[in-house]
Design a protein around this motif. Structure first.
Motif, short mmCIF file in Angstrom:
data_model
loop_
_atom_site.label_atom_id
_atom_site.label_comp_id
_atom_site.label_asym_id
_atom_site.label_seq_id
_atom_site.Cartn_x
_atom_site.Cartn_y
_atom_site.Cartn_z
N VAL A 193 0.85 -1.19 0.00
CA VAL A 193 0.00 0.00 0.00
C VAL A 193 0.88 1.23 0.00
N VAL A 194 0.63 2.12 -0.95
CA VAL A 194 1.39 3.35 -1.08
C VAL A 194 0.45 4.52 -0.84
N GLY A 195 0.88 5.48 -0.05
CA GLY A 195 0.07 6.66 0.24
C GLY A 195 0.08 7.65 -0.91
N PRO A 196 -0.76 8.68 -0.85
CA PRO A 196 -0.85 9.66 -1.94
C PRO A 196 0.47 10.38 -2.21
N ARG B 236 4.79 7.23 -0.50
CA ARG B 236 5.54 6.45 0.48
C ARG B 236 4.79 5.17 0.85
N VAL B 237 5.53 4.08 0.96
CA VAL B 237 4.94 2.78 1.28
C VAL B 237 4.54 2.74 2.76
N ARG B 238 3.39 2.07 3.02
CA ARG B 238 2.94 1.83 4.39
C ARG B 238 3.24 0.37 4.73
N PRO B 239 4.35 0.08 5.43
CA PRO B 239 4.78 -1.32 5.63
C PRO B 239 4.04 -2.04 6.74
N TRP B 240 3.39 -1.32 7.67
CA TRP B 240 2.77 -1.96 8.82
C TRP B 240 1.27 -2.04 8.64
N ARG B 241 0.71 -3.14 9.16
CA ARG B 241 -0.75 -3.31 9.08
C ARG B 241 -1.32 -3.55 10.47
N GLU B 242 -2.44 -2.88 10.73
CA GLU B 242 -3.05 -2.97 12.06
C GLU B 242 -4.55 -3.11 11.91
N THR B 243 -5.12 -4.15 12.49
CA THR B 243 -6.56 -4.39 12.40
C THR B 243 -7.30 -3.60 13.49
N GLY B 244 -8.63 -3.60 13.35
CA GLY B 244 -9.47 -3.04 14.41
C GLY B 244 -9.70 -1.55 14.36
#
Length: 379
Positions: free
Chosen positions: A79-82, A85-93
């Protein structure tokens, strides 16, 4: 909101099924058999809306479950932001509320995170969720009701249909925001070709509406202060003034506007009018002498051409006065211009096409492609 109890099940729509079965049980019971048709309608209106809300909630829960399963399965989604830059971490909830046509629902999704940058939620883009809490369907309903009656009436209508999902002030803000793409929408329309044999005639009219003092443009504010200091504006003429005005109007219709202008200034000189009243006469004189080539009413009457402005005045009354001039209305510029633009869309039969255009542009503003600037991330 009422929650429906269910047994442990893999059915993602178990709550909706339970709600439907509960509704059927009520309608097949002894109590409902004694209800009148009006009581049945009232119950189905409330319970049916709750059933639709639960269906929407169950669907959102299913999408959230599928997204979390992908995360647990280690799906390699980059996932790349507008800003690129890449968003390497994922967080649920990560949850957010959505006020829909059926009521409030809660959507939980995965946030993709990175150091020193804002969260990105791919599920929000897939659903094209708005920046705020209120859905596009709810916003369109607010627009539809606000352009036909007062904001109080619009708020009551939305509440009757959707429940308490929207405050009056927020409704006004949503209406203003909904008109942001009207000018761009009409600029994008392809005009119908017109041949040289078909004349194009344009006529415009104006209608004053009551504005809040702080919302007036500076020139208008100064004019209002000056008029108030001079004793205000008289809306009615005295009997003698009516006979004088009728004579001069007849002279203008006969094609002698220049003579009327000269006689008016002569009357003002003879009466020795004070400066405030003389200014009105001078303004009328300037108008008549500056538009002599457009005041050939005698020629129009001789040829049988219509010179009445009823069609334009009727359109002005319908478009502006019927909404902006209702009793007790006090306007600011953003609200008045937004309502006027949206009423124009409705009057032209363009609301459906505009809403598709507006929805697409709203999506582009909220979910720009990587590298675009001035982006907004949803909550």
């Amino acid at each position: 909101m009422e929650q429906y109890d269910t047994h442990a099940t893999a059915d993602p729509f178990a709550c909706s099924v339970n709600a439907f079965e509960t509704l059927m049980g009520t309608l097949s019971g002894d109590q409902a058999s004694a209800w009148t048709h009006a009581e049945l309608e009232e119950h189905l209106d409330a319970a049916g809306r709750e059933l639709l809300r639960q269906l929407l909630q169950d669907h959102l829960d299913l999408r959230a479950l599928r997204e979390e399963e992908q995360v647990r399965a280690g799906a390699s989604l980059v996932v790349v932001g507008p800003e690129g830059r890449v968003r390497p971490w994922r967080e649920t909830g990560h949850a957010r509320w959505l006020a829909s046509l059926f009521g409030l629902v809660r959507f939980t999704r995965v946030a993709h995170r990175g150091p020193g940058v804002g969260n990105v939620h791919p599920a929000d883009e897939e659903l094209s969720l708005p920046a705020g809490r209120h859905s596009l369907g709810l916003r369109r309903l607010a627009v539809t009701e606000a352009v036909r009656g007062s904001f109080d009436q619009a708020h009551d209508a939305v509440t009757r249909r959707c429940g308490k999902v929207l405050g009056k002030r927020r409704l006004e803000e949503l209406v203003i925001a909904a008109a942001i793409d009207v000018d761009a929408f009409y600029r994008a329309q392809i005009p119908v070709p017109c041949s040289r044999q078909i004349p194009l005639v344009l006529q415009v009219d104006g209608k004053g509406v009551v504005m809040r003092p702080e919302a007036l443009r500076e020139a208008t504010r100064r004019a209002a202060v000056k008029a108030a200091a001079a004793g205000g504006h008289r809306g009615r003429l005295a009997p003698g003034e009516k006979a004088w005005a009728a004579d001069h109007l007849t002279t203008i219709l006969a094609g002698h506007a220049a003579r009327t202008a000269a006689e008016m200034t002569a009357d003002a000189d003879r009466e020795g009018l004070p400066a405030t009243r003389r200014e009105t006469v001078d303004a009328c004189h300037r108008y008549l002498t500056g538009h002599l080539d457009q005041l050939r009413y005698d020629t129009a009457l001789a040829n049988g051409w219509p010179i009445a402005t009823g069609a334009v005045e009727g359109a002005c009354r319908h478009l502006i006065a019927d909404r902006l001039d209702i009793t007790g209305a006090r306007w600011g510029l953003p609200g008045a211009e937004a309502v006027l633009r949206l009423r124009t869309l409705v009057a032209n039969g363009d609301l459906d096409a505009y809403w598709r255009f507006h929805s697409a542009h709203e999506h582009e503003r909220l979910y720009p492609a990587p590298g675009q600037e001035n982006y907004n991330l949803t909550a």
